[in-house]
Motif scaffolding. Structure first.
Motif, PDB file in Angstrom:
ATOM      1  N   ASP A 176      44.149  22.811  48.590  1.00 34.60           N
ATOM      2  CA  ASP A 176      42.797  23.147  49.034  1.00 34.60           C
ATOM      3  C   ASP A 176      42.321  24.493  48.501  1.00 34.60           C
ATOM      4  OD1 ASP A 176      44.598  24.526  50.573  1.00 34.60           O
ATOM      5  OD2 ASP A 176      43.499  24.327  52.441  1.00 34.60           O
ATOM      6  N   HIS A 177      43.247  25.408  48.189  1.00 32.60           N
ATOM      7  CA  HIS A 177      42.839  26.687  47.590  1.00 32.60           C
ATOM      8  C   HIS A 177      44.072  27.399  47.050  1.00 32.60           C
ATOM      9  CE1 HIS A 177      44.473  29.156  50.900  1.00 32.60           C
ATOM     10  NE2 HIS A 177      44.040  28.188  51.693  1.00 32.60           N
ATOM     11  N   LEU A 178      43.866  28.382  46.200  1.00 32.57           N
ATOM     12  CA  LEU A 178      44.968  29.176  45.663  1.00 32.57           C
ATOM     13  C   LEU A 178      45.336  30.290  46.628  1.00 32.57           C
ATOM     14  CD1 LEU A 178      43.888  29.519  41.920  1.00 32.57           C
ATOM     15  CD2 LEU A 178      45.501  27.900  42.910  1.00 32.57           C
ATOM     16  N   ALA A 179      46.537  30.813  46.459  1.00 30.62           N
ATOM     17  CA  ALA A 179      46.969  31.936  47.286  1.00 30.62           C
ATOM     18  C   ALA A 179      46.338  33.231  46.793  1.00 30.62           C
ATOM     19  CB  ALA A 179      48.497  32.040  47.242  1.00 30.62           C
ATOM     20  N   SER A 180      45.914  34.074  47.709  1.00 32.95           N
ATOM     21  CA  SER A 180      45.322  35.367  47.345  1.00 32.95           C
ATOM     22  C   SER A 180      46.434  36.416  47.289  1.00 32.95           C
ATOM     23  CB  SER A 180      44.266  35.766  48.376  1.00 32.95           C
ATOM     24  OG  SER A 180      43.241  34.819  48.436  1.00 32.95           O
ATOM     25  N   LEU A 181      47.052  36.525  46.122  1.00 32.24           N
ATOM     26  CA  LEU A 181      48.237  37.374  46.000  1.00 32.24           C
ATOM     27  C   LEU A 181      48.174  38.372  44.855  1.00 32.24           C
ATOM     28  CD1 LEU A 181      51.075  34.734  46.584  1.00 32.24           C
ATOM     29  CD2 LEU A 181      50.495  36.632  48.091  1.00 32.24           C
ATOM     30  N   TYR A 182      47.179  38.248  43.993  1.00 29.69           N
ATOM     31  CA  TYR A 182      47.232  38.980  42.736  1.00 29.69           C
ATOM     32  C   TYR A 182      46.202  40.099  42.666  1.00 29.69           C
ATOM     33  CZ  TYR A 182      49.805  34.751  41.773  1.00 29.69           C
ATOM     34  OH  TYR A 182      50.692  33.714  41.855  1.00 29.69           O
ATOM     35  N   ASN A 183      46.503  41.095  41.853  1.00 24.95           N
ATOM     36  CA  ASN A 183      45.576  42.194  41.630  1.00 24.95           C
ATOM     37  C   ASN A 183      44.325  41.702  40.917  1.00 24.95           C
ATOM     38  OD1 ASN A 183      47.278  44.048  42.741  1.00 24.95           O
ATOM     39  ND2 ASN A 183      47.994  44.908  40.811  1.00 24.95           N
ATOM     40  N   LYS A 184      43.227  42.305  41.246  1.00 22.41           N
ATOM     41  CA  LYS A 184      41.969  42.043  40.546  1.00 22.41           C
ATOM     42  C   LYS A 184      41.540  40.580  40.605  1.00 22.41           C
ATOM     43  CE  LYS A 184      42.910  45.845  37.329  1.00 22.41           C
ATOM     44  NZ  LYS A 184      43.091  46.262  35.929  1.00 22.41           N
ATOM     45  N   ASP A 185      41.988  39.863  41.668  1.00 20.31           N
ATOM     46  CA  ASP A 185      41.526  38.480  41.814  1.00 20.31           C
ATOM     47  C   ASP A 185      40.147  38.516  42.474  1.00 20.31           C
ATOM     48  OD1 ASP A 185      42.493  39.395  44.198  1.00 20.31           O
ATOM     49  OD2 ASP A 185      43.533  37.552  44.750  1.00 20.31           O
ATOM     50  N   SER A 186      39.208  39.136  41.766  1.00 21.49           N
ATOM     51  CA  SER A 186      37.868  39.376  42.276  1.00 21.49           C
ATOM     52  C   SER A 186      37.104  38.073  42.498  1.00 21.49           C
ATOM     53  CB  SER A 186      37.097  40.252  41.283  1.00 21.49           C
ATOM     54  OG  SER A 186      35.735  40.303  41.619  1.00 21.49           O
ATOM     55  N   MET A 187      36.652  37.853  43.721  1.00 21.07           N
ATOM     56  CA  MET A 187      35.881  36.660  44.019  1.00 21.07           C
ATOM     57  C   MET A 187      34.556  36.668  43.283  1.00 21.07           C
ATOM     58  SD  MET A 187      36.238  33.839  45.628  1.00 21.07           S
ATOM     59  CE  MET A 187      37.537  34.213  46.798  1.00 21.07           C
ATOM     60  N   SER A 188      33.978  37.875  43.072  1.00 17.96           N
ATOM     61  CA  SER A 188      32.701  37.954  42.375  1.00 17.96           C
ATOM     62  C   SER A 188      32.832  37.599  40.899  1.00 17.96           C
ATOM     63  CB  SER A 188      32.111  39.361  42.512  1.00 17.96           C
ATOM     64  OG  SER A 188      32.979  40.332  41.940  1.00 17.96           O
ATOM     65  N   LYS A 189      34.000  37.863  40.317  1.00 13.20           N
ATOM     66  CA  LYS A 189      34.212  37.606  38.894  1.00 13.20           C
ATOM     67  C   LYS A 189      34.896  36.262  38.646  1.00 13.20           C
ATOM     68  CE  LYS A 189      36.031  39.797  34.697  1.00 13.20           C
ATOM     69  NZ  LYS A 189      36.742  40.976  34.143  1.00 13.20           N
ATOM     70  N   TYR A 190      35.817  35.890  39.533  1.00 13.18           N
ATOM     71  CA  TYR A 190      36.604  34.671  39.324  1.00 13.18           C
ATOM     72  C   TYR A 190      36.434  33.684  40.479  1.00 13.18           C
ATOM     73  CZ  TYR A 190      38.914  37.851  36.036  1.00 13.18           C
ATOM     74  OH  TYR A 190      39.178  38.752  35.031  1.00 13.18           O
ATOM     75  N   GLY A 191      35.234  33.614  41.023  1.00 12.28           N
ATOM     76  CA  GLY A 191      34.987  32.777  42.190  1.00 12.28           C
ATOM     77  C   GLY A 191      35.375  31.325  42.013  1.00 12.28           C
ATOM     78  N   ILE A 192      34.983  30.742  40.879  1.00 14.22           N
ATOM     79  CA  ILE A 192      35.286  29.332  40.644  1.00 14.22           C
ATOM     80  C   ILE A 192      36.769  29.101  40.318  1.00 14.22           C
ATOM     81  CG2 ILE A 192      34.856  27.361  39.116  1.00 14.22           C
ATOM     82  CD1 ILE A 192      31.942  28.200  39.058  1.00 14.22           C
ATOM     83  N   PRO A 193      37.364  29.840  39.373  1.00 13.24           N
ATOM     84  CA  PRO A 193      38.798  29.636  39.098  1.00 13.24           C
ATOM     85  C   PRO A 193      39.687  29.805  40.331  1.00 13.24           C
ATOM     86  CG  PRO A 193      37.826  30.920  37.342  1.00 13.24           C
ATOM     87  CD  PRO A 193      36.777  30.808  38.416  1.00 13.24           C
ATOM     88  N   LEU A 194      39.312  30.709  41.238  1.00 15.07           N
ATOM     89  CA  LEU A 194      40.123  30.931  42.434  1.00 15.07           C
ATOM     90  C   LEU A 194      40.011  29.781  43.422  1.00 15.07           C
ATOM     91  CD1 LEU A 194      39.528  34.747  43.058  1.00 15.07           C
ATOM     92  CD2 LEU A 194      41.673  33.636  42.405  1.00 15.07           C
TER      93      LEU A 194
END
Length: 225
Positions: free
Chosen positions: A126-144
């Motif tokens: 259903d979704h990826l884990a939020s574990l990484y640096n710079k996993d910006s929702m504003s920049k990588y919203g769709i890939p995340l």
């Protein structure tokens, strides 16, 4: 209960009136393992039943928090700059959990292949884990919000639709299409929509859009013809 409104007859969970036969945890994890979840599912599949059956299985093995659940089985060591020092142990735990899932899923499909009646699996996260640096929702919203999935049938023993971007609402129609099953006008419509518009979502970078319950729809980067 909302599940009854959706047409579910039974709801199995740890502590429910419908007892779970398999409840093994791995290491110190508080969650029932995927292997146990698959075993419980197989038990239900193999019960005598007339007509078709729909089973929705939601597992928790790889859900946060990613505490050091597997101290005696650290098969994965990570390095690099995509994570902070504080998250290193969590990512290793998460990676080990995925490895356990891979092995359990392989066993599950092997068992499914031995069942004579047709079984179709729609497997997805259903979704990826939020574990990484710079996993910006504003920049990588769709890939995340993109996760692995596949549709598998034990009669053809083939995996279909494993690398095409789709929305979860398409899964039922894609499974029926993969099985070459005659569908209702509704699912025929969903199939056509999926072919023309593989996926759509509200803007994942904006909490305001989320609060508006989908009034702003995001198509950018999602449509592939």
């Amino acid at each position: 209960m909302c599940l009854k409104k959706f047409g579910f007859n039974k709801f199995y969970y740890d502590g429910s009136k419908y007892k779970l036969t398999y409840k093994k945890r791995i290491g110190s994890s508080p969650y029932i393992s995927d292997e146990s979840a698959y075993k419980n599912t197989l038990k239900i599949i193999n019960q005598k039943h007339s007509g078709s059956r729909f089973i929705q299985l939601s597992t928790m093995q790889n859900h946060m928090p990613f505490t050091d659940y597997y101290p005696n089985a650290k098969s994965f060591k990570i390095s690099g700059s995509a994570f902070s020092k504080d998250s290193k142990s969590s990512i290793e735990t998460y990676s080990q959990g995925l490895n356990y899932t891979d092995k359990s899923l392989k066993k599950f499909i092997t068992k499914i292949n031995k069942i004579h009646k047709p079984v179709t699996i729609v497997w997805y996260g259903d979704h990826l884990a939020s574990l990484y640096n710079k996993d910006s929702m504003s920049k990588y919203g769709i890939p995340l919000h993109e996760t692995d999935y596949f549709i598998y049938n034990n009669q053809t023993k083939k995996i279909t639709h494993s690398n095409k971007v789709v929305s979860p609402y398409s899964f039922s129609a894609l499974a029926l299409k993969a099985d070459n099953i005659k569908v209702s006008p509704y699912y025929a419509l969903i199939t056509n929509v999926t072919e023309d518009l593989p996926a759509m979502t509200i803007d994942p970078t904006s909490s305001q859009s989320n609060s508006l319950n989908g009034s702003n729809i995001l198509f950018q980067k999602m449509v592939k013809r």
